[in-house]
Design a protein around this motif. Structure first.
Motif, mmCIF file in Angstrom:
data_model
loop_
_atom_site.group_PDB
_atom_site.id
_atom_site.type_symbol
_atom_site.label_atom_id
_atom_site.label_comp_id
_atom_site.label_asym_id
_atom_site.label_seq_id
_atom_site.Cartn_x
_atom_site.Cartn_y
_atom_site.Cartn_z
ATOM 1 N N GLU A 192 0.822 -1.205 0.000
ATOM 2 C CA GLU A 192 0.000 0.000 0.000
ATOM 3 C C GLU A 192 0.859 1.259 0.000
ATOM 4 O OE1 GLU A 192 -2.137 -3.339 2.160
ATOM 5 O OE2 GLU A 192 -0.137 -2.435 2.229
ATOM 6 N N TYR A 230 0.354 -10.924 6.737
ATOM 7 C CA TYR A 230 -0.814 -10.460 7.465
ATOM 8 C C TYR A 230 -0.978 -8.960 7.242
ATOM 9 C CZ TYR A 230 2.928 -9.339 10.812
ATOM 10 O OH TYR A 230 4.085 -8.888 11.383
ATOM 11 N N VAL A 231 -2.135 -8.435 7.627
ATOM 12 C CA VAL A 231 -2.418 -7.003 7.523
ATOM 13 C C VAL A 231 -2.378 -6.402 8.924
ATOM 14 C CG1 VAL A 231 -4.110 -5.254 6.883
ATOM 15 C CG2 VAL A 231 -3.800 -7.283 5.434
ATOM 16 N N PHE A 232 -1.580 -5.364 9.084
ATOM 17 C CA PHE A 232 -1.406 -4.702 10.376
ATOM 18 C C PHE A 232 -2.204 -3.405 10.401
ATOM 19 C CE2 PHE A 232 1.115 -1.649 12.994
ATOM 20 C CZ PHE A 232 0.893 -2.256 14.232
ATOM 21 N N THR A 233 -3.024 -3.234 11.433
ATOM 22 C CA THR A 233 -3.764 -1.994 11.631
ATOM 23 C C THR A 233 -2.854 -0.989 12.333
ATOM 24 O OG1 THR A 233 -5.874 -3.170 11.767
ATOM 25 C CG2 THR A 233 -5.792 -0.932 12.665
ATOM 26 N N ILE A 234 -2.584 0.113 11.683
ATOM 27 C CA ILE A 234 -1.606 1.075 12.177
ATOM 28 C C ILE A 234 -2.248 1.970 13.237
ATOM 29 C CG2 ILE A 234 0.017 2.888 11.504
ATOM 30 C CD1 ILE A 234 -0.441 1.829 8.565
ATOM 31 N N PRO A 235 -1.676 2.042 14.429
ATOM 32 C CA PRO A 235 -2.207 2.983 15.430
ATOM 33 C C PRO A 235 -2.217 4.406 14.858
ATOM 34 C CG PRO A 235 -0.593 1.507 16.414
ATOM 35 C CD PRO A 235 -0.523 1.285 14.937
ATOM 36 N N LYS A 236 -3.252 5.169 15.172
ATOM 37 C CA LYS A 236 -3.403 6.496 14.585
ATOM 38 C C LYS A 236 -2.178 7.367 14.815
ATOM 39 C CE LYS A 236 -6.625 10.381 14.281
ATOM 40 N NZ LYS A 236 -7.918 10.945 14.758
ATOM 41 N N GLN A 239 0.700 6.598 12.221
ATOM 42 C CA GLN A 239 0.446 6.563 10.780
ATOM 43 C C GLN A 239 1.464 7.379 9.984
ATOM 44 O OE1 GLN A 239 -3.699 7.674 10.515
ATOM 45 N NE2 GLN A 239 -4.419 5.652 11.145
ATOM 46 N N LYS A 266 -4.194 3.505 6.935
ATOM 47 C CA LYS A 266 -4.688 2.980 8.204
ATOM 48 C C LYS A 266 -4.311 1.512 8.397
ATOM 49 C CE LYS A 266 -8.602 6.180 8.515
ATOM 50 N NZ LYS A 266 -8.114 7.039 7.427
ATOM 51 N N LYS A 267 -4.014 0.818 7.298
ATOM 52 C CA LYS A 267 -3.609 -0.585 7.350
ATOM 53 C C LYS A 267 -2.447 -0.788 6.390
ATOM 54 C CE LYS A 267 -8.252 -2.396 8.432
ATOM 55 N NZ LYS A 267 -7.949 -2.980 9.753
ATOM 56 N N THR A 269 0.194 -4.040 4.646
ATOM 57 C CA THR A 269 0.470 -5.472 4.478
ATOM 58 C C THR A 269 1.898 -5.793 4.895
ATOM 59 O OG1 THR A 269 -1.113 -5.693 2.666
ATOM 60 C CG2 THR A 269 0.600 -7.378 2.825
#
Length: 282
Positions: A192, A230-236, A239, A266-267, A269
């Protein structure tokens, strides 16, 4: 409470047998401010508790802000599954982290893997200075991958995480049965971010690690190979750090950088290959 320089001096005096002179390759021994070899080449522990082994200055494109951003992202949990896996290989071992940067990987690994001795080095002095503020008892130095200041067979594990390799030097400093633990990006790693920085350049959006894999298996034909995807959700609050933690942004246009700064991801890979090769017993 000991100062950094005092902790560093105590470490090198206690583990002087692990070091060798990068100039004449002779053993090192304790001297009041650090280490000295048989030819009287002297290496003093800095105020930050580190050793500088480079025989000549080497420029690095990695600056303080990149290292800060990288460290915050690593600490955010971005690589947690991989770190937990690697830590299982490090219990009660002497570990060298090759290209340690600001030291976050090694610091997290030593928290979980409890190695007996852990040393990290990098060619970038700025990264090593930041590493000296890590909370654990790891030791840090500035050194050259092509001329490691360590004795033959000094380590039982070499960490080679997102960093260049020198398999000849790895073989020299590893004890028989020692492991090289290498982590390399796979095709979808940070896809991304690549697409955001270079939407019109398909070449920069893709990455192949086939040559690196082939070289590793040439050195270690029986190596293990695990993929982490995996997909990691990035802490705000992290970012923006994602945009600044790697060289990916260096050649991006200012307009694309600004677009991502205004609308951060926000996410992301994570797609990595973990390779573990073992040195023969002879």
């Amino acid at each position: 409470m000991l100062k950094k320089i005092e902790r560093g001096q105590q470490f090198v005096w206690q583990h002087q047998d692990l070091f060798r002179c990068p100039i004449c390759f002779s053993p090192m021994s304790e001297q009041p401010r650090g280490l000295k070899c048989q030819s009287n080449h002297q290496f003093d522990v800095s105020k930050k508790g580190t050793l500088y082994f480079l025989t000549h200055a080497i420029d690095s494109d990695y600056d303080a802000e990149l290292f800060h951003a990288r460290g915050r992202m690593i600490r955010s949990g971005m690589y947690r599954p991989v770190i937990e896996r690697i830590a299982k290989e490090l219990a009660d071992t002497r570990v060298l982290d090759v290209g340690c940067g600001e030291g976050s990987f090694l610091s997290l690994l030593t928290e979980q893997g409890t190695p007996s001795v852990s040393i990290g080095f990098d060619i970038a002095k700025e990264g090593v200075y930041q590493a000296s503020s890590q909370p654990n008892g790891d030791f840090w130095c500035t050194a050259d991958l092509t001329n490691l200041p360590f004795t033959n067979g000094a380590f039982e594990a070499v960490l080679n995480l997102f960093s260049p390799s020198n398999y000849q030097e790895f073989a020299r400093i590893l004890s028989p049965g020692g492991k090289v633990i290498k982590l390399i990006p796979n095709a979808n790693y940070l896809k991304e971010l690549r697409q955001g920085f270079y939407p019109d350049d398909l070449h920069k959006q893709t990455y192949s690690n086939e040559r690196v894999l082939a070289k590793f298996f040439q050195e270690f034909p029986d190596a293990s190979h695990e993929r982490f995807s995996y997909v990691f959700t990035i802490p705000k609050e992290r970012q923006r750090d994602l945009l600044e933690m790697s060289p990916l942004e260096w050649n991006a246009t200012e307009s694309k950088k600004e677009e991502l700064y205004q609308h951060p991801l926000k996410k992301i890979t994570i797609d990595l290959d973990l390779l573990i090769g073992t040195k023969g017993m002879k």
